[in-house]
Design a protein around this motif. Structure first.
Motif, short mmCIF file in Angstrom:
data_model
loop_
_atom_site.label_atom_id
_atom_site.label_comp_id
_atom_site.label_asym_id
_atom_site.label_seq_id
_atom_site.Cartn_x
_atom_site.Cartn_y
_atom_site.Cartn_z
N LEU A 43 -8.73 -14.43 4.11
CA LEU A 43 -7.82 -13.76 5.04
C LEU A 43 -7.80 -12.27 4.74
CD1 LEU A 43 -5.61 -14.07 7.25
CD2 LEU A 43 -3.96 -14.37 5.38
N ASP A 44 -8.00 -11.47 5.77
CA ASP A 44 -7.89 -10.02 5.64
C ASP A 44 -6.40 -9.65 5.64
OD1 ASP A 44 -7.87 -7.26 5.89
OD2 ASP A 44 -9.57 -7.21 7.27
N LEU A 45 -5.93 -9.07 4.54
CA LEU A 45 -4.50 -8.80 4.38
C LEU A 45 -4.08 -7.41 4.84
CD1 LEU A 45 -3.94 -10.32 0.82
CD2 LEU A 45 -3.42 -11.39 3.02
N LYS A 46 -5.04 -6.56 5.17
CA LYS A 46 -4.71 -5.17 5.48
C LYS A 46 -3.70 -5.06 6.62
CE LYS A 46 -6.74 -0.75 6.86
NZ LYS A 46 -7.99 -0.02 7.20
N GLU A 47 -4.00 -5.68 7.75
CA GLU A 47 -3.10 -5.61 8.90
C GLU A 47 -1.82 -6.39 8.65
OE1 GLU A 47 -3.21 -3.74 11.58
OE2 GLU A 47 -5.00 -2.83 10.68
#
Length: 222
Positions: free
Chosen positions: A133-137
Motif C-alpha cells: 500500500l502506498d501510504l503517501k496520499e
C-alpha cells in the motif's frame, strides 16, 4: 483470490491464535545520521493477556545520547479502559443523532477506509502473498481529516522534553516524499512480516532543509 478474502482469512487466523511472538525493529535517520533505534522482542498470550517484552533503545539526537535495555512483564488486560468500546460507541451515537456534521465526518472515515482497501495491491512473492500500500496520499488525507489532532500531537511532543518525543515530533512535521506498507502472508494465512518505509523532508529555511527516513520491521514467529 480477492483482497477482501485474503484479509478475512488473515484476521480469522489472528483471532484463532492463542499467542503472538515476534520482534519489532524501528529506525529513524535524519540528515544521514541514525537518531533512533529500537528493538523489541515480545510474546503475548491472547487468552491471559500476559505479555513479556525485551526492549533495547538507542537515541542520538542533538545533544542527547541514550542507551537503554529493559525486560518487562505485564498484563494487557490491565491496560484496557473499562468503558472504552461501549463508552465511545454510545458517545458517538449520541452526537451522531443530533449533529449532521458528525455524520458527514463518519461518512468521510468510511470513504477513507474503502479508499485504503481499494488501493491495496496484491502479488505473489515466491510462496508468499504480498500486500502493499502506498501510504503517501493516505498520510496526507489523514492529516487533512484530523488537522487539530496532528497539531495537538505536535504541541504535546514539544512540551515533552524527552529526546525520542522530539524525534517523533520532527517526523510528524515532515512532508512525505515516499511511504509504503508491505505485508507478507504465508499459505496458512499467517502474517510473517510487516514493513513500513518512509522518507520525507521539511524546509526549515531556504538554505536549510531537514531530510528524514523511517523504517519499521515486524517479524512474527509462527
Amino acid at each position: 483470490m480477492s483482497k477482501i478474502k485474503i484479509l478475512y482469512d488473515v484476521f480469522k487466523t489472528l483471532k484463532d491464535k492463542e499467542s503472538f511472538n515476534g520482534d519489532v525493529k524501528i529506525e529513524a535517520i535524519m540528515n544521514d545520521k541514525k537518531v533512533f533505534d529500537l528493538s523489541n522482542e515480545f510474546s503475548t498470550n491472547k487468552e491471559t493477556g500476559l505479555t513479556k517484552a525485551k526492549v533495547s533503545t538507542e537515541v542520538d539526537y542533538e545533544d542527547n545520547r541514550l542507551k537503554h535495555e529493559s525486560t518487562t512483564e505485564f498484563n494487557l488486560k490491565d491496560h484496557v479502559h473499562q468503558h472504552g468500546g461501549h463508552g465511545m460507541w454510545m458517545h458517538g451515537n449520541h452526537h451522531g443523532c443530533a449533529n449532521g456534521g458528525n455524520l458527514k465526518n463518519k461518512l468521510s472515515h468510511v470513504t477513507f477506509a474503502l479508499g485504503v482497501l481499494n488501493n491495496i495491491k496484491q502479488e505473489e512473492d515466491g510462496d508468499k502473498t504480498l500486500l502493499s500500500l502506498d501510504l503517501k496520499e493516505i498520510i496526507h488525507e489523514a492529516k487533512e481529516m484530523h488537522p487539530a489532532l496532528h497539531d495537538r500531537s505536535c504541541e504535546e511532543m514539544k512540551e515533552n522534553k524527552s529526546p525520542h518525543h522530539a524525534i517523533v515530533k520532527k517526523l510528524m512535521e515532515m512532508e512525505a516524499n515516499d511511504a509504503t506498507l508491505k505485508v507478507w502472508i504465508n499459505k496458512s494465512n499467517e502474517v510473517e512480516k510487516v514493513e513500513i518505509l518512509a522518507n520525507g523532508n521539511k524546509n526549515v529555511t531556504v538554505e536549510n532543509q531537514c531530510s528524514a527516513s523511517f523504517k519499521l520491521l515486524l517479524k512474527l514467529a509462527l
